[in-house]
Design an enzyme around this catalytic site. Structure first.
Site, PDB file in Angstrom:
ATOM      1  N   LYS A 283       0.837  -1.200   0.000  1.00  0.00           N
ATOM      2  CA  LYS A 283       0.000   0.000   0.000  1.00  0.00           C
ATOM      3  C   LYS A 283       0.877   1.257   0.000  1.00  0.00           C
ATOM      4  O   LYS A 283       0.602   2.219  -0.723  1.00  0.00           O
ATOM      5  CB  LYS A 283      -0.941  -0.005   1.214  1.00  0.00           C
TER       6      LYS A 283
ATOM      7  N   GLN B  85      -4.798  -1.619   9.543  1.00  0.00           N
ATOM      8  CA  GLN B  85      -4.710  -2.930   8.910  1.00  0.00           C
ATOM      9  C   GLN B  85      -5.351  -3.993   9.800  1.00  0.00           C
ATOM     10  O   GLN B  85      -5.034  -4.099  10.987  1.00  0.00           O
ATOM     11  CB  GLN B  85      -3.228  -3.251   8.639  1.00  0.00           C
TER      12      GLN B  85
ATOM     13  N   ASP C 255     -11.051   2.794   4.125  1.00  0.00           N
ATOM     14  CA  ASP C 255     -11.463   1.400   3.948  1.00  0.00           C
ATOM     15  C   ASP C 255     -12.983   1.290   3.871  1.00  0.00           C
ATOM     16  O   ASP C 255     -13.517   0.252   3.485  1.00  0.00           O
ATOM     17  CB  ASP C 255     -10.958   0.541   5.112  1.00  0.00           C
TER      18      ASP C 255
END
Ligand code: NDP
Length: 288
Positions: A53, A97, A120
C-alpha cells in the site's frame, strides 16, 4: 465455451494512472493527499499488504505515513494515535490494517476514526451511507469488483447476482453495491441450503467465502460473469481463489483469475478513496 479472463492488473493500472493524474491536478490546487496506515503487531501477511500500500501510494504521488505499533498496545493508546491522525491536516485517509490482535475490538478501534478519513469504508457511518444510498467512502474490494463487472457487462440492471459471503468487509457491501446497480441480489453464507442450485441461477457470481476451489464448474450458469475475491494460500505456497478456475473456464462467460484479478483492484480503489477523501476535506468537487 472458454471464458474471457478479466485482467484485474490492467484495469488497476489504468485506475492508478487516473489517480496519479488527479493527484497532480490537486497538487496544482495546493492539496496533497496523504494516507496513514496503522499496523499493529507483526503478522507477516499484514506487513506485506502495508508495504504494498505504501509503495502504491508513493507511485501515485500520494504521501504515505506508516505507523507500526507493538502487538500489546492498549486500546486507549491506539485510539490516541487515531485521534491525532483524525486532526492531522496532512492525513486525508487512515487505514488500520486488519486483523487486529484479539484484545482489540475492531468495532471500537475503527469507530474511533473520523468517517471522512475512513478510506477502507468500514466505519458504521460509511456502511450506513452505502445501505441508505447516500455518499460515503465505499469499501475498496467490493468497489474494485464492481468496476470489473461494469467493464465486463454493458448493463447490470435487472441481472441475477449472487454474493457468496456476508462479511462486513466484502460480502455485505458488495451486495449493497449490486443492489444500487439494480441487480436482483442473493447473499449466500455458510448456512445457505443447496448453494450449487442457488449459484446456478446467477448471471453474476461474486465468490468471497475464503474456501479454496469451493465453487465448482458445474455450479455456474453458462455465460455467467464470475468474480473471485478469495485469496487462499495452499500448502505449496500458491494463491488460489474460491472458484475451481479450470472448471469454470469452460462454462463462464468471463472470470477473474487469482492472483491478478480482484487483488490489484483493491489497492487501486484504496488510492482512489484517499484522493476522494482529500477532495472532500477541501470542499472540492469531483473531477469532470
Ligand atoms: P470472512 O471469513 O470474514 O467471511 C467469509 C464468508 O463466507 C462468511 O460470511 C461465511 O459465512 C461464508 N462462507 C464460509 N464458508 C462457506 C461455505 N462453505 N458456503 C457458503 N458460504 C461460506 O472472509 P472475508 O469476507 O474477509 O474474505 C473472504 C475471502 O476474500 C478470503 O479468501 C479473503 O482472503 C479474500 N479477500 C480478498 C481481498 C482482495 O483484495 N482480493 C480483500 C479481502 C478479502 P458465515 O457468515 O455463515 O460464517
Amino acid at each position: 465455451m472458454t471464458a474471457t479472463i478479466i485482467d484485474g492488473k490492467a484495469r488497476a493500472a489504468a485506475l492508478k494512472a487516473q489517480v496519479a493524474e488527479e493527484v497532480a491536478r490537486l497538487g496544482g490546487l495546493g492539496v496533497e493527499p496523504g494516507l496513514a496506515v496503522v499496523l499493529v503487531g507483526d503478522d507477516p501477511a499484514s506487513q506485506v499488504y502495508v508495504r504494498s500500500k505504501g509503495t502504491a501510494c508513493r507511485t501515485a504521488g500520494i504521501q504515505s505515513f506508516e505507523h507500526r505499533i507493538s502487538a500489546d498496545v492498549e486500546a486507549r493508546d491506539l485510539i490516541g494515535l487515531i485521534d491525532r491522525l483524525n486532526v492531522d491536516p496532512a492525513v486525508s485517509g487512515i487505514l488500520v490494517q486488519l486483523p487486529l490482535p484479539p484484545h482489540l475490538d475492531p468495532h471500537v478501534i475503527l469507530g474511533a476514526m473520523d468517517p471522512a478519513k475512513d478510506v477502507d469504508g468500514f466505519h458504521v457511518v460509511n456502511a450506513g451511507a452505502l445501505a441508505t444510498g447516500r455518499w460515503g467512502l465505499v469499501p475498496c474490494t467490493p468497489r474494485g469488483c464492481l468496476l470489473l463487472l461494469q467493464e465486463t457487462l454493458d448493463d447490470l440492471a435487472g441481472r441475477e447476482a449472487i454474493v457468496i459471503g456476508r462479511s462486513n468487509v466484502v460480502g455485505k457491501p458488495m451486495a449493497q453495491l449490486l443492489l444500487r446497480e439494480s441487480c436482483t441480489v442473493t447473499v449466500a453464507h455458510s448456512r445457505t441450503r443447496d448453494l450449487p442450485e442457488v449459484v446456478r441461477r446467477a448471471e453474476i457470481v461474486v465468490a468471497a467465502a475464503g474456501r479454496t476451489g469451493m465453487i465448482r464448474g458445474d455450479w455456474i450458469r453458462p455465460g455467467a460473469t464470475v468474480i473471485d475475491v478469495g485469496i487462499n494460500r495452499g500448502d505449496d505456497g500458491k494463491l488460489r481463489g474460491d472458484v475451481a478456475f479450470d472448471e469454470a473456464l469452460d462454462v463462464a462467460g468471463a472470470i477473474t483469475p487469482v492472483p491478478g484479478g480482484v487483488g490489484p483492484m483493491t489497492i487501486a480503489c484504496l488510492l482512489e478513496n484517499t484522493v476522494e477523501a482529500a477532495r472532500r476535506q477541501h470542499g472540492l468537487p469531483d473531477p469532470a
